[in-house]
Motif scaffolding. Structure first.
Motif, PDB file in Angstrom:
ATOM      1  N   SER A  57       0.851  -1.188   0.000  1.00 33.55           N
ATOM      2  CA  SER A  57       0.000   0.000   0.000  1.00 33.55           C
ATOM      3  C   SER A  57       0.884   1.234   0.000  1.00 33.55           C
ATOM      4  O   SER A  57       2.038   1.194   0.419  1.00 33.55           O
ATOM      5  CB  SER A  57      -0.935   0.013   1.215  1.00 33.55           C
ATOM      6  OG  SER A  57      -0.211   0.266   2.393  1.00 33.55           O
ATOM      7  N   GLU A  74      -3.840   0.800 -14.239  1.00 36.17           N
ATOM      8  CA  GLU A  74      -4.085  -0.587 -13.856  1.00 36.17           C
ATOM      9  C   GLU A  74      -2.867  -1.173 -13.151  1.00 36.17           C
ATOM     10  O   GLU A  74      -3.003  -2.087 -12.343  1.00 36.17           O
ATOM     11  CB  GLU A  74      -4.426  -1.423 -15.088  1.00 36.17           C
ATOM     12  CG  GLU A  74      -5.776  -1.080 -15.693  1.00 36.17           C
ATOM     13  CD  GLU A  74      -6.117  -1.974 -16.873  1.00 36.17           C
ATOM     14  OE1 GLU A  74      -5.611  -3.122 -16.938  1.00 36.17           O
ATOM     15  OE2 GLU A  74      -6.894  -1.514 -17.715  1.00 36.17           O
ATOM     16  N   HIS A  75      -1.674  -0.649 -13.483  1.00 33.82           N
ATOM     17  CA  HIS A  75      -0.422  -1.122 -12.886  1.00 33.82           C
ATOM     18  C   HIS A  75       0.435   0.076 -12.489  1.00 33.82           C
ATOM     19  O   HIS A  75       0.360   1.131 -13.126  1.00 33.82           O
ATOM     20  CB  HIS A  75       0.362  -1.992 -13.879  1.00 33.82           C
ATOM     21  CG  HIS A  75      -0.309  -3.283 -14.177  1.00 33.82           C
ATOM     22  ND1 HIS A  75      -1.283  -3.406 -15.140  1.00 33.82           N
ATOM     23  CD2 HIS A  75      -0.168  -4.510 -13.622  1.00 33.82           C
ATOM     24  CE1 HIS A  75      -1.713  -4.657 -15.170  1.00 33.82           C
ATOM     25  NE2 HIS A  75      -1.049  -5.349 -14.260  1.00 33.82           N
ATOM     26  N   CYS A 125       3.182  -3.649  -9.928  1.00 37.16           N
ATOM     27  CA  CYS A 125       2.038  -4.104  -9.133  1.00 37.16           C
ATOM     28  C   CYS A 125       0.728  -3.759  -9.836  1.00 37.16           C
ATOM     29  O   CYS A 125       0.597  -2.678 -10.405  1.00 37.16           O
ATOM     30  CB  CYS A 125       2.050  -3.436  -7.763  1.00 37.16           C
ATOM     31  SG  CYS A 125       3.528  -3.777  -6.778  1.00 37.16           S
ATOM     32  N   ARG A 126      -0.224  -4.670  -9.735  1.00 32.25           N
ATOM     33  CA  ARG A 126      -1.575  -4.457 -10.279  1.00 32.25           C
ATOM     34  C   ARG A 126      -2.404  -3.779  -9.197  1.00 32.25           C
ATOM     35  O   ARG A 126      -2.507  -4.273  -8.075  1.00 32.25           O
ATOM     36  CB  ARG A 126      -2.200  -5.795 -10.669  1.00 32.25           C
ATOM     37  CG  ARG A 126      -3.606  -5.685 -11.244  1.00 32.25           C
ATOM     38  CD  ARG A 126      -4.152  -7.060 -11.608  1.00 32.25           C
ATOM     39  NE  ARG A 126      -4.235  -7.951 -10.458  1.00 32.25           N
ATOM     40  CZ  ARG A 126      -5.262  -7.973  -9.600  1.00 32.25           C
ATOM     41  NH1 ARG A 126      -6.280  -7.164  -9.756  1.00 32.25           N
ATOM     42  NH2 ARG A 126      -5.256  -8.826  -8.586  1.00 32.25           N
ATOM     43  N   VAL A 127      -2.980  -2.636  -9.530  1.00 32.20           N
ATOM     44  CA  VAL A 127      -3.803  -1.908  -8.562  1.00 32.20           C
ATOM     45  C   VAL A 127      -5.081  -2.696  -8.307  1.00 32.20           C
ATOM     46  O   VAL A 127      -5.782  -3.082  -9.243  1.00 32.20           O
ATOM     47  CB  VAL A 127      -4.127  -0.488  -9.071  1.00 32.20           C
ATOM     48  CG1 VAL A 127      -5.094   0.225  -8.126  1.00 32.20           C
ATOM     49  CG2 VAL A 127      -2.837   0.324  -9.244  1.00 32.20           C
ATOM     50  N   ARG A 130      -8.398   1.564  -4.444  1.00 28.46           N
ATOM     51  CA  ARG A 130      -8.037   2.937  -4.087  1.00 28.46           C
ATOM     52  C   ARG A 130      -9.029   3.358  -3.007  1.00 28.46           C
ATOM     53  O   ARG A 130     -10.208   3.537  -3.291  1.00 28.46           O
ATOM     54  CB  ARG A 130      -8.120   3.853  -5.301  1.00 28.46           C
ATOM     55  CG  ARG A 130      -7.109   3.527  -6.384  1.00 28.46           C
ATOM     56  CD  ARG A 130      -7.383   4.360  -7.653  1.00 28.46           C
ATOM     57  NE  ARG A 130      -6.509   3.969  -8.738  1.00 28.46           N
ATOM     58  CZ  ARG A 130      -6.764   2.971  -9.591  1.00 28.46           C
ATOM     59  NH1 ARG A 130      -7.868   2.254  -9.484  1.00 28.46           N
ATOM     60  NH2 ARG A 130      -5.913   2.681 -10.550  1.00 28.46           N
ATOM     61  N   VAL A 139      -3.632   3.391  -1.886  1.00 29.57           N
ATOM     62  CA  VAL A 139      -3.670   2.461  -3.017  1.00 29.57           C
ATOM     63  C   VAL A 139      -3.158   1.109  -2.534  1.00 29.57           C
ATOM     64  O   VAL A 139      -2.087   1.030  -1.919  1.00 29.57           O
ATOM     65  CB  VAL A 139      -2.815   2.988  -4.185  1.00 29.57           C
ATOM     66  CG1 VAL A 139      -2.799   1.995  -5.339  1.00 29.57           C
ATOM     67  CG2 VAL A 139      -3.329   4.351  -4.646  1.00 29.57           C
ATOM     68  N   ALA A 141      -2.025  -2.605  -3.963  1.00 31.23           N
ATOM     69  CA  ALA A 141      -1.583  -3.156  -5.240  1.00 31.23           C
ATOM     70  C   ALA A 141      -0.871  -4.489  -5.018  1.00 31.23           C
ATOM     71  O   ALA A 141      -0.161  -4.668  -4.028  1.00 31.23           O
ATOM     72  CB  ALA A 141      -0.656  -2.163  -5.944  1.00 31.23           C
ATOM     73  N   GLU A 142      -1.089  -5.405  -5.954  1.00 34.04           N
ATOM     74  CA  GLU A 142      -0.522  -6.752  -5.876  1.00 34.04           C
ATOM     75  C   GLU A 142       0.697  -6.867  -6.782  1.00 34.04           C
ATOM     76  O   GLU A 142       0.633  -6.563  -7.981  1.00 34.04           O
ATOM     77  CB  GLU A 142      -1.563  -7.774  -6.299  1.00 34.04           C
ATOM     78  CG  GLU A 142      -1.069  -9.196  -6.257  1.00 34.04           C
ATOM     79  CD  GLU A 142      -2.132 -10.206  -6.660  1.00 34.04           C
ATOM     80  OE1 GLU A 142      -1.792 -11.411  -6.629  1.00 34.04           O
ATOM     81  OE2 GLU A 142      -3.254  -9.819  -7.007  1.00 34.04           O
TER      82      GLU A 142
END
Length: 167
Positions: A57, A74-75, A125-127, A130, A139, A141-142
């Motif tokens: 995060s 998206e990333h 990272c893929r969000v 939010r 945020v 994100a993975e």
């Protein structure tokens, strides 16, 4: 236990929060994203959230110049800066700066994310969320790609300055 009037009877002002957190040493990261133009900002709020799935995060101000790109991304790229990169941290913290102009060295990475060169480690990272938080968004994100093999020691932020780690 009742609180005395001196201890929290009033809501703390933003200046109190800033003053307290100037005493908190934090690692320095740069978050980047691809949009009509690459965007990025210096973050001291980066946190590891979970190992499974691998989530991080960070906070971003909704009034920042990077927010419109981060809001649609998206990333994102997450870069851990080394103590030799205080100028890079200052560039990405400076309002109105062309953050991706020389001498910043970067390339396009997975999912079109701008990746900074010479950092200690990076992740794409893929969000996944939010979350509204006052005048910011947190945020989540993975991590989907990355490289933890950069050399050096971490850059820290403390008392309003970028510093190296001392033994």
């Amino acid at each position: 236990m009742t609180a005395s009037p001196e201890l929290g009877a009033q809501r703390p002002a933003p200046d109190l929060l800033r003053s307290v957190f100037r005493r908190h040493a934090a690692g320095v990261a740069v978050i980047t994203a691809h949009g009509p133009r690459p965007a990025g900002f210096t973050a001291t709020s980066l946190t590891s959230v979970a190992a499974e799935p691998p989530l991080v995060s960070f906070g971003v101000g909704t009034g920042s110049s990077s927010w419109p790109v981060i809001a649609d991304a998206e990333h994102v790229g997450v870069h851990i800066l080394g103590e030799h990169q205080s100028e890079l941290a200052a560039t990405f913290a400076r309002s109105g700066a062309d953050r991706f102009a020389p001498p910043t060295r970067w390339r396009t990475g997975p999912h079109g994310v701008p990746l900074l060169e010479g950092v200690l480690a990076w992740m794409v990272c893929r969000v996944v969320a939010r979350v509204p938080a006052g005048d910011h968004r947190v945020v989540l994100a993975e991590a989907v790609a990355g490289d933890p093999t950069g050399d050096g020691r971490p850059l820290l932020y403390h008392q309003g300055r970028f510093n190296g780690l001392r033994d």
